[in-house]
Motif scaffolding. Structure first.
Motif, PDB file in Angstrom:
ATOM      1  N   LYS A 127       0.799  -1.222   0.000  1.00 13.21           N
ATOM      2  CA  LYS A 127       0.000   0.000   0.000  1.00 13.21           C
ATOM      3  C   LYS A 127       0.831   1.271   0.000  1.00 13.21           C
ATOM      4  O   LYS A 127       0.273   2.373  -0.061  1.00 13.21           O
ATOM      5  CB  LYS A 127      -0.958  -0.023   1.192  1.00 13.21           C
ATOM      6  N   THR A 128       2.132   1.149   0.090  1.00 14.94           N
ATOM      7  CA  THR A 128       2.951   2.353   0.047  1.00 14.94           C
ATOM      8  C   THR A 128       4.024   2.294  -1.037  1.00 14.94           C
ATOM      9  O   THR A 128       4.448   3.329  -1.538  1.00 14.94           O
ATOM     10  CB  THR A 128       3.660   2.589   1.390  1.00 14.94           C
ATOM     11  N   GLY A 129       4.425   1.087  -1.386  1.00 18.46           N
ATOM     12  CA  GLY A 129       5.590   0.923  -2.271  1.00 18.46           C
ATOM     13  C   GLY A 129       5.481   1.707  -3.568  1.00 18.46           C
ATOM     14  O   GLY A 129       6.469   2.260  -4.055  1.00 18.46           O
ATOM     15  N   PHE A 130       4.277   1.792  -4.114  1.00 20.69           N
ATOM     16  CA  PHE A 130       4.129   2.431  -5.423  1.00 20.69           C
ATOM     17  C   PHE A 130       4.398   3.931  -5.380  1.00 20.69           C
ATOM     18  O   PHE A 130       4.628   4.544  -6.414  1.00 20.69           O
ATOM     19  CB  PHE A 130       2.716   2.182  -5.965  1.00 20.69           C
ATOM     20  N   ALA A 131       4.356   4.537  -4.200  1.00 22.69           N
ATOM     21  CA  ALA A 131       4.522   5.992  -4.121  1.00 22.69           C
ATOM     22  C   ALA A 131       5.982   6.418  -3.979  1.00 22.69           C
ATOM     23  O   ALA A 131       6.277   7.598  -3.898  1.00 22.69           O
ATOM     24  CB  ALA A 131       3.700   6.547  -2.967  1.00 22.69           C
ATOM     25  N   ILE A 132       6.880   5.454  -3.963  1.00 21.59           N
ATOM     26  CA  ILE A 132       8.290   5.808  -3.792  1.00 21.59           C
ATOM     27  C   ILE A 132       8.819   6.431  -5.080  1.00 21.59           C
ATOM     28  O   ILE A 132       8.545   5.946  -6.173  1.00 21.59           O
ATOM     29  CB  ILE A 132       9.119   4.559  -3.442  1.00 21.59           C
ATOM     30  N   ALA A 133       9.587   7.486  -4.925  1.00 21.25           N
ATOM     31  CA  ALA A 133      10.188   8.131  -6.097  1.00 21.25           C
ATOM     32  C   ALA A 133      11.206   7.189  -6.728  1.00 21.25           C
ATOM     33  O   ALA A 133      11.812   6.360  -6.050  1.00 21.25           O
ATOM     34  CB  ALA A 133      10.872   9.426  -5.684  1.00 21.25           C
TER      35      ALA A 133
ATOM     36  N   ARG B 157      17.299  15.660  -3.035  1.00 22.24           N
ATOM     37  CA  ARG B 157      17.344  16.204  -1.690  1.00 22.24           C
ATOM     38  C   ARG B 157      15.979  16.112  -1.019  1.00 22.24           C
ATOM     39  O   ARG B 157      15.864  16.036   0.184  1.00 22.24           O
ATOM     40  CB  ARG B 157      17.778  17.669  -1.774  1.00 22.24           C
ATOM     41  N   TYR B 158      14.937  16.169  -1.823  1.00 20.00           N
ATOM     42  CA  TYR B 158      13.603  16.286  -1.240  1.00 20.00           C
ATOM     43  C   TYR B 158      12.796  14.994  -1.290  1.00 20.00           C
ATOM     44  O   TYR B 158      11.749  14.910  -0.698  1.00 20.00           O
ATOM     45  CB  TYR B 158      12.845  17.417  -1.920  1.00 20.00           C
ATOM     46  N   THR B 159      13.278  14.044  -2.009  1.00 21.57           N
ATOM     47  CA  THR B 159      12.606  12.760  -1.961  1.00 21.57           C
ATOM     48  C   THR B 159      13.690  11.709  -1.818  1.00 21.57           C
ATOM     49  O   THR B 159      14.799  11.868  -2.301  1.00 21.57           O
ATOM     50  CB  THR B 159      11.832  12.472  -3.253  1.00 21.57           C
ATOM     51  N   LEU B 160      13.349  10.667  -1.154  1.00 25.07           N
ATOM     52  CA  LEU B 160      14.292   9.578  -0.999  1.00 25.07           C
ATOM     53  C   LEU B 160      13.671   8.411  -1.714  1.00 25.07           C
ATOM     54  O   LEU B 160      12.459   8.220  -1.628  1.00 25.07           O
ATOM     55  CB  LEU B 160      14.434   9.246   0.480  1.00 25.07           C
TER      56      LEU B 160
ATOM     57  N   THR C 129       6.791   8.661  -0.317  1.00 20.75           N
ATOM     58  CA  THR C 129       6.378   9.838  -1.093  1.00 20.75           C
ATOM     59  C   THR C 129       7.333  10.051  -2.255  1.00 20.75           C
ATOM     60  O   THR C 129       8.486   9.625  -2.203  1.00 20.75           O
ATOM     61  CB  THR C 129       6.358  11.098  -0.212  1.00 20.75           C
ATOM     62  N   ASP C 130       6.826  10.690  -3.297  1.00 23.16           N
ATOM     63  CA  ASP C 130       7.702  11.102  -4.381  1.00 23.16           C
ATOM     64  C   ASP C 130       7.673  12.612  -4.574  1.00 23.16           C
ATOM     65  O   ASP C 130       8.127  13.131  -5.582  1.00 23.16           O
ATOM     66  CB  ASP C 130       7.329  10.394  -5.692  1.00 23.16           C
ATOM     67  N   GLY C 131       7.132  13.318  -3.622  1.00 25.20           N
ATOM     68  CA  GLY C 131       7.109  14.766  -3.722  1.00 25.20           C
ATOM     69  C   GLY C 131       5.806  15.316  -4.255  1.00 25.20           C
ATOM     70  O   GLY C 131       5.519  16.496  -4.109  1.00 25.20           O
ATOM     71  N   HIS C 132       5.015  14.468  -4.880  1.00 24.24           N
ATOM     72  CA  HIS C 132       3.709  14.903  -5.359  1.00 24.24           C
ATOM     73  C   HIS C 132       2.567  14.242  -4.599  1.00 24.24           C
ATOM     74  O   HIS C 132       1.468  14.748  -4.559  1.00 24.24           O
ATOM     75  CB  HIS C 132       3.538  14.594  -6.857  1.00 24.24           C
ATOM     76  N   ARG C 133       2.847  13.087  -4.081  1.00 24.83           N
ATOM     77  CA  ARG C 133       1.814  12.344  -3.346  1.00 24.83           C
ATOM     78  C   ARG C 133       2.510  11.576  -2.234  1.00 24.83           C
ATOM     79  O   ARG C 133       3.733  11.393  -2.260  1.00 24.83           O
ATOM     80  CB  ARG C 133       1.108  11.380  -4.299  1.00 24.83           C
ATOM     81  N   LEU C 134       1.705  11.138  -1.299  1.00 16.95           N
ATOM     82  CA  LEU C 134       2.278  10.466  -0.144  1.00 16.95           C
ATOM     83  C   LEU C 134       1.319   9.378   0.302  1.00 16.95           C
ATOM     84  O   LEU C 134       0.118   9.595   0.396  1.00 16.95           O
ATOM     85  CB  LEU C 134       2.502  11.506   0.967  1.00 16.95           C
ATOM     86  N   ALA C 135       1.858   8.203   0.539  1.00 15.88           N
ATOM     87  CA  ALA C 135       1.038   7.103   1.036  1.00 15.88           C
ATOM     88  C   ALA C 135       1.465   6.818   2.470  1.00 15.88           C
ATOM     89  O   ALA C 135       2.664   6.770   2.765  1.00 15.88           O
ATOM     90  CB  ALA C 135       1.222   5.867   0.173  1.00 15.88           C
ATOM     91  N   HIS C 136       0.505   6.655   3.341  1.00 12.04           N
ATOM     92  CA  HIS C 136       0.798   6.555   4.764  1.00 12.04           C
ATOM     93  C   HIS C 136      -0.088   5.454   5.327  1.00 12.04           C
ATOM     94  O   HIS C 136      -1.308   5.491   5.178  1.00 12.04           O
ATOM     95  CB  HIS C 136       0.469   7.907   5.408  1.00 12.04           C
ATOM     96  N   ILE C 137       0.518   4.476   5.971  1.00  5.14           N
ATOM     97  CA  ILE C 137      -0.297   3.411   6.546  1.00  5.14           C
ATOM     98  C   ILE C 137       0.198   3.105   7.949  1.00  5.14           C
ATOM     99  O   ILE C 137       1.403   3.105   8.204  1.00  5.14           O
ATOM    100  CB  ILE C 137      -0.314   2.159   5.638  1.00  5.14           C
TER     101      ILE C 137
ATOM    102  N   GLU D 215       9.079  14.842 -12.763  1.00  4.05           N
ATOM    103  CA  GLU D 215       9.120  14.209 -11.459  1.00  4.05           C
ATOM    104  C   GLU D 215       9.600  15.228 -10.437  1.00  4.05           C
ATOM    105  O   GLU D 215      10.439  16.075 -10.743  1.00  4.05           O
ATOM    106  CB  GLU D 215      10.107  13.041 -11.482  1.00  4.05           C
ATOM    107  N   ALA D 216       9.071  15.112  -9.244  1.00  4.18           N
ATOM    108  CA  ALA D 216       9.417  16.094  -8.223  1.00  4.18           C
ATOM    109  C   ALA D 216      10.924  16.190  -8.028  1.00  4.18           C
ATOM    110  O   ALA D 216      11.467  17.271  -7.841  1.00  4.18           O
ATOM    111  CB  ALA D 216       8.737  15.728  -6.913  1.00  4.18           C
ATOM    112  N   CYS D 217      11.589  15.049  -8.123  1.00 10.46           N
ATOM    113  CA  CYS D 217      13.010  15.087  -7.818  1.00 10.46           C
ATOM    114  C   CYS D 217      13.819  15.726  -8.951  1.00 10.46           C
ATOM    115  O   CYS D 217      14.976  16.069  -8.775  1.00 10.46           O
ATOM    116  CB  CYS D 217      13.517  13.683  -7.518  1.00 10.46           C
ATOM    117  N   ASP D 218      13.207  15.885 -10.101  1.00  8.96           N
ATOM    118  CA  ASP D 218      13.919  16.495 -11.221  1.00  8.96           C
ATOM    119  C   ASP D 218      13.831  18.012 -11.211  1.00  8.96           C
ATOM    120  O   ASP D 218      14.582  18.681 -11.908  1.00  8.96           O
ATOM    121  CB  ASP D 218      13.327  16.007 -12.551  1.00  8.96           C
ATOM    122  N   ILE D 219      12.893  18.532 -10.458  1.00  4.27           N
ATOM    123  CA  ILE D 219      12.617  19.961 -10.578  1.00  4.27           C
ATOM    124  C   ILE D 219      13.811  20.805 -10.151  1.00  4.27           C
ATOM    125  O   ILE D 219      14.178  21.764 -10.807  1.00  4.27           O
ATOM    126  CB  ILE D 219      11.368  20.316  -9.741  1.00  4.27           C
TER     127      ILE D 219
END
Lengths: 384, 675
Positions: free
Chosen positions: A153-159, A164-167, A184-192, B585-589
């Motif tokens: 339920k969270t894996g798909f949201a990984i960047a 620097r802002y997403t891991l 999270t990928d910086g646009h969406r976030l999944a939290h369980i 992608e957010a990380c590309d910005i």
């Protein structure tokens, strides 16, 4: 268990007999870890170590390693390395019978099965990188079922890439009575989150970043295991997951996971509940006419209905209407269809609650019937 | 006794020589220009030891009478201008009257000349500025000047000369380019051992290019031709009390600008500007303004650090250009700089766009597509098209290159239905799937081009985009869109390059840059329609900027906002990005913005918004495009090729890299030794 190599005698030896079925099962399980595009040749090899009545197989790409074992008749203890892809492809084609693997001179390995006889060229065992050893202390048991659920339920949201802002990893937070996973990928976030568990050996908060690759591997290992629980441990640089007889290690990600708590919406007041399947089908239809690059679809919340629409200059426009019990003010907000579909796919059938505020604020989606897990998905709107 | 005194003349001459005569090539240049100004049709240059030992220029120009021949070596003695008004409209190459005395002061000079009307000629010998010998002699008509031992009395300068071969190459390139500028004249350049260049007069520029550089180079070049009436816009008006006097003289016709010549296709890339030759009214110049205009024309076609090959002749009324800027006359000033700049940029750009050249395209496709018009069934139907074509021809002669392009394509579009049958007869390439204008596709081009060709050279030799070369431009530059649409993708190489085939051969498409080109044009379109879509960030992205980036950011922030960015200042030299264009992608910005700001801050030129817009679009496209090492399914590849075919410039990515390479059937057959 790692087996010490028989170094006493001058030349290295190894001779074992193993059932094809068991060997192939373990080879298949470890294929994902074998480095494909490596510049270091040894990493495309398996390490085979024979000792006692076990054959221990190890594969690594230096970031991840997977160690597994199967029963074997060990005639001579020892170890060798064998090209991983080729071995897997070859063993797959062998008849269901016992396979005899024997180390020859100059790292050649002979593989016999029935009337089939093959010699493959391996590499010196000493070239194989040494691997971290499972720590003895600080082991936490996590129910396999819980981990499976959380990863899916969270894996798909990984960047996909790190910045620097997403891991490109997920955050796992263990507390004595709860476990949380965030991606999270910086646009969406999944939290369980799941509470009501009991985690021995955890005091306070234990935060761990799990790399995407390890998440993927872990998921397939958890999916195929019958074990009740997973043993998790970590040291300064490495994460360890023991799933039945298999041990996955991963290099830890270093970095600061974004302060996700700050983005969880608190005052979204436009709430609407719809059927997940219905919403998903509507979005899929409409998204055919969304811009191919941005995948933007428009949500129009009105009294009694939710209108989903998309348009592009090239393909045309499309609209779907879903009946709802909504009774608040009208609102129009844009979202990336892919982000929504990712969630709807992961959350499965059932009701979905959409919690919106205004066209600039984050939208939140939750499954309507989550009693065991607190699952929420935050997705940022688009300006269209 | 005061300290200041007037320098003796021979000293002054040597000083002037320092400006005018820098190296043997500058001597050749001055003397060549004299010969051309003298109306010669045959010029022969003889060089020994890279010009250090001997430079001899023989022409068949008007020659000089004895008095003139002597006077020519006085400083500021010239036949080319008389008074200061003439200086405003210099139509000859020289005018300063400095070259000969300067050259004479630093060499041993031997002059033989005879004017046509005189029975005898004159021989003058000068050594280091001192007249040695003047005598009469029977000589052929014209002038021959022999310079020996250049810089024999200025050892410092002599020391700075480069190797003989280097000096010779400078001279060779100089003579070559004057030869290119004057295709109607005979040029010869001989070194001590061999003939470097022999170019008898030819009919046009393209023949001269062929003569000098050969077929391969000509194939690499696209003809440019454009004309634009000069309107005096934005120039200061004379004050009212003087205006009447001017009006009395009648409304002056401002004249017109013409540009013609050749520019290279994008795959020809040079690492320096040495292959850019610009002639203004027959004078070779190096002008930053024009160079910038050319760079602009190639923007998004060539990468920023490489340069095209350009051979551009500009002609404009002499009053519009001031050549009296520098003694060596390689700099000029234009009266209407912006107009000139935009004119050059737009004409070159229009030619490039029109040609849409294909890298490594060999003439093979077009050779068979352009079988003689009378053989094509299309020709019979040409009558119907004729009127349309003539209309476009008429617009054409009005001379606006930019307007010309869309008009013709429309008229071709009108013709399309009638032509489809014939079209398939000849080129089994299906009519473009994209439904776009068949701008240069197959038969249609031929029908129209044949008509235009018949008319163009005699009636309006300078018109619109018709290059002053007899072959059809389409023949040199076959175009791509219909061909691309006919490609069938086979698969990928390393999940990065798409392999595709059609009956013309094997094509390799760089998937990243192809997609980048598609997105680039789309983003620009969305931007101009104000329909930009953007994605809000989960948390604002804090960017720290260098002072230079900060300055650029402030300057372009409006345009960034128009492109879907929403950013706020966040303390000193930091900005918080809250919204960014969709698809990245957010990380590309972060990367993207840093790159963009850096790129723009390195730009020396003052930015106009179009450039900024293109830069932003290129950056966004680059980061939103599919990457290399990405597996693509068959239908994705087909989609990409179809989209690429629809773009205006499918040949190069916005950063100038090529998108498509072709390995033609002919090349394949050759490689397999079948032909």
């Amino acid at each position: 268990m790692p087996v010490e190599m028989a170094t006493a005698t001058g030349t290295a030896t190894m001779e074992i007999t193993v059932s094809k079925f068991e060997l192939l099962r373990e080879l298949t399980a470890t294929q994902g870890v074998v480095e494909r595009k490596t510049t270091i040749p040894i990493l495309s090899n398996y390490l085979f170590e024979a000792g006692g009545d076990k054959l221990v197989l190890t594969a690594t790409d230096l970031d991840l390693s997977l160690r597994t074992s199967c029963n074997a008749k060990v005639k001579k203890e020892g170890s060798c390395t064998i090209p991983a892809r080729k071995l897997h492809d070859y063993v797959k084609l062998l008849p269901d019978a016992d396979i005899t693997i024997k180390l020859l001179e100059n790292h050649w390995v002979s593989i016999r099965c029935g009337r089939s006889n093959t010699k493959m060229v391996g590499m010196a065992r000493s070239n194989f990188p040494s691997l971290p050893v499972f720590p003895t202390a600080g082991v936490v048991k996590i129910p396999a079922q819980v981990l499976r659920e959380m990863i899916s339920k969270t894996g798909f949201a990984i960047a996909n890439e790190e910045s620097r802002y997403t891991l490109n990893g997920a955050l796992m937070v263990l507390k004595p009575e709860s476990i949380t996973m965030v991606a999270t990928d910086g646009h969406r976030l999944a939290h369980i989150e799941r509470s009501g568990e009991k985690f021995d050996g955890v005091s306070g908060e234990m935060k761990t970043l799990i790399p995407k690759k390890a998440m993927d591997e872990l998921k397939s290992l958890v999916d195929s295991t019958e074990a009740e629980s997973i043993e998790f441990a970590r040291d300064e640089s490495t994460l360890y997951f023991r799933i039945g007889p298999r041990l996955l290690t991963s290099r830890q990600l270093t970095g600061q996971f974004p302060n996700f708590e700050a983005v969880l919406p608190k005052d979204n007041n436009k709430l609407v509940t719809v059927r997940g399947e219905e919403l998903s089908a509507a979005i899929q239809r409409v998204a055919q006419f969304a811009d191919e690059r941005s995948r933007a679809v428009r949500f129009r919340l009105e009294k009694g209905e939710l209108k989903i629409s998309a348009s592009s200059t090239e393909t045309g426009e499309s609209e779907d209407t879903i009946e709802t019990a909504y009774n608040g003010d009208a609102l129009t907000v844009g979202f990336n269809a892919v982000y929504l579909l990712d969630f709807l796919k992961a959350s499965g059938n059932g009701d979905v609650r959409l919690e919106l505020k205004d066209p600039q604020s984050a939208g939140q989606l939750r499954p309507g019937d989550s009693e065991e897990y607190k699952y929420r998905y935050i997705v940022m709107p688009m300006r269209i | 006794m005061g300290k200041i005194h007037v320098l003796p003349e021979h000293v002054a001459n040597k000083i002037a020589a320092g400006e005018v005569v820098e190296r043997p090539a500058s001597v050749v240049k001055e003397l060549l220009e004299n010969s051309l100004d003298a109306g010669s049709t045959r010029i022969k240059v003889q060089i020994e030891a890279g010009g250090k030992r001997l430079i001899q220029i023989t022409d068949n120009g008007c020659g000089m009478v004895r008095d003139d021949a002597l006077l020519a070596f006085e400083r500021h003695a010239t036949s080319k201008i008389k008074n200061v008004e003439d200086l405003l409209s210099v139509s000859t190459l020289g005018f300063r009257g400095e070259a000969l005395p300067s050259i004479a002061s630093v060499s041993r000079l031997h002059l033989e000349t005879r004017a046509a009307e005189e029975p005898t000629g004159t021989i003058v010998e000068i050594n280091g500025g001192k007249i040695f010998k003047v005598e009469e002699a029977g000589l052929p008509e014209g002038t021959s000047i022999t310079i020996r031992d250049l810089f024999f009395n200025t050892p410092a300068r002599k020391k700075f000369l480069k190797a003989e071969s280097t000096e010779l190459s400078h001279i060779a390139s100089l003579v070559t380019h004057y030869a290119l500028a004057h295709p109607d004249k005979h040029f010869e350049l001989h070194s001590a051992t061999n003939a470097v260049l022999v170019a008898p007069p030819v009919a046009g520029y393209s023949e001269r290019v062929y003569q000098v550089f050969g077929k391969d180079t000509l194939d690499q070049l696209i003809a440019v031709a454009a004309m634009q009436p000069l309107a005096h816009v934005g120039l200061p008006q004379p004050p009212p009390w003087r205006r009447e006097a001017e009006e009395d003289a009648g409304p002056r016709d401002p004249g017109e600008m013409r540009a013609h010549g050749f520019v290279s296709k994008p795959e020809t890339q040079k690492l320096n500007r040495n292959s850019i030759y610009v002639f203004v009214n027959g004078r070779l110049i190096r002008d930053r303004l024009i160079q910038h205009a050319l760079t602009e024309a190639y923007r998004n076609i060539l990468p920023p650090t490489v340069y095209p090959v350009v051979l551009l002749f500009l002609e404009l009324p002499t009053a519009e250009v001031d050549v009296n800027v520098h003694p060596s006359k390689t700099e000029v000033r234009f009266r209407q700089q912006t107009v000139m700049h935009d004119f050059v940029r737009d004409s070159v750009r229009a030619a490039l766009m029109k040609a849409r050249p294909v890298p490594q395209f060999i003439n093979e496709i077009s050779a068979h597509a352009s079988a003689s018009p009378s053989l094509t069934p299309g020709a019979q139907q040409a009558a119907a098209q004729l009127s349309v074509a003539q209309q476009s021809g008429a617009q054409f002669s009005e001379g606006n290159a930019h307007r010309f392009a869309p008009d013709t394509s429309e008229s071709r579009l009108l013709n399309q239905p009638a032509n489809i049958g014939d079209f398939q007869l000849h080129a089994p390439v299906p009519p473009s799937v994209s439904g776009r204008f068949q701008f240069d596709g197959g038969i249609q081009v031929e029908g129209n081009a044949a008509v235009a060709l018949a008319r163009a050279p005699q009636v309006v030799p300078w018109n619109g985009c018709t290059p002053p070369i007899p072959d059809e431009p389409e023949e040199i530059n076959p175009t791509l869109a219909p061909v691309l649409a006919s490609l069938k993708p086979l698969g990928q190489i390393r999940e990065s390059f798409i392999l595709a085939v059609n009956r013309e051969g094997l094509w390799i498409i760089d998937q990243h840059v192809a997609h980048e080109r598609v997105l680039f044009e789309k983003i620009l379109k969305q931007r101009s329609a104000e329909k930009v879509e953007s994605q809000r960030m989960l948390m604002p992205l804090i960017l720290e900027l260098t002072p230079a980036q900060q300055a650029v950011f402030t300057e372009i922030s409006d345009e960034l906002a128009g492109n879907g960015f929403e950013a706020e200042p966040f303390g000193t030299r930091s900005i918080a990005i809250k919204v960014a264009p969709a698809g990245i992608e957010a990380c590309d910005i972060e990367h993207m913005l840093h790159d963009l700001l850096d790129q723009i801050s390195h730009e020396e030129q003052i930015l106009n918004m179009d450039t900024v817009r293109a830069r932003i679009a290129a950056s966004v496209a680059c980061h939103a495009a599919i990457k290399v090492n990405m597996p693509l399914e068959q239908n994705k590849m087909e989609w990409l090729l179809a989209e690429l075919a629809k773009t205006d410039c499918p040949m190069s990515c916005p950063h100038g890299r090529p998108v498509v390479l072709r390995y033609s059937l002919k090349d394949i057959q050759k490689a397999f030794k079948r032909i």
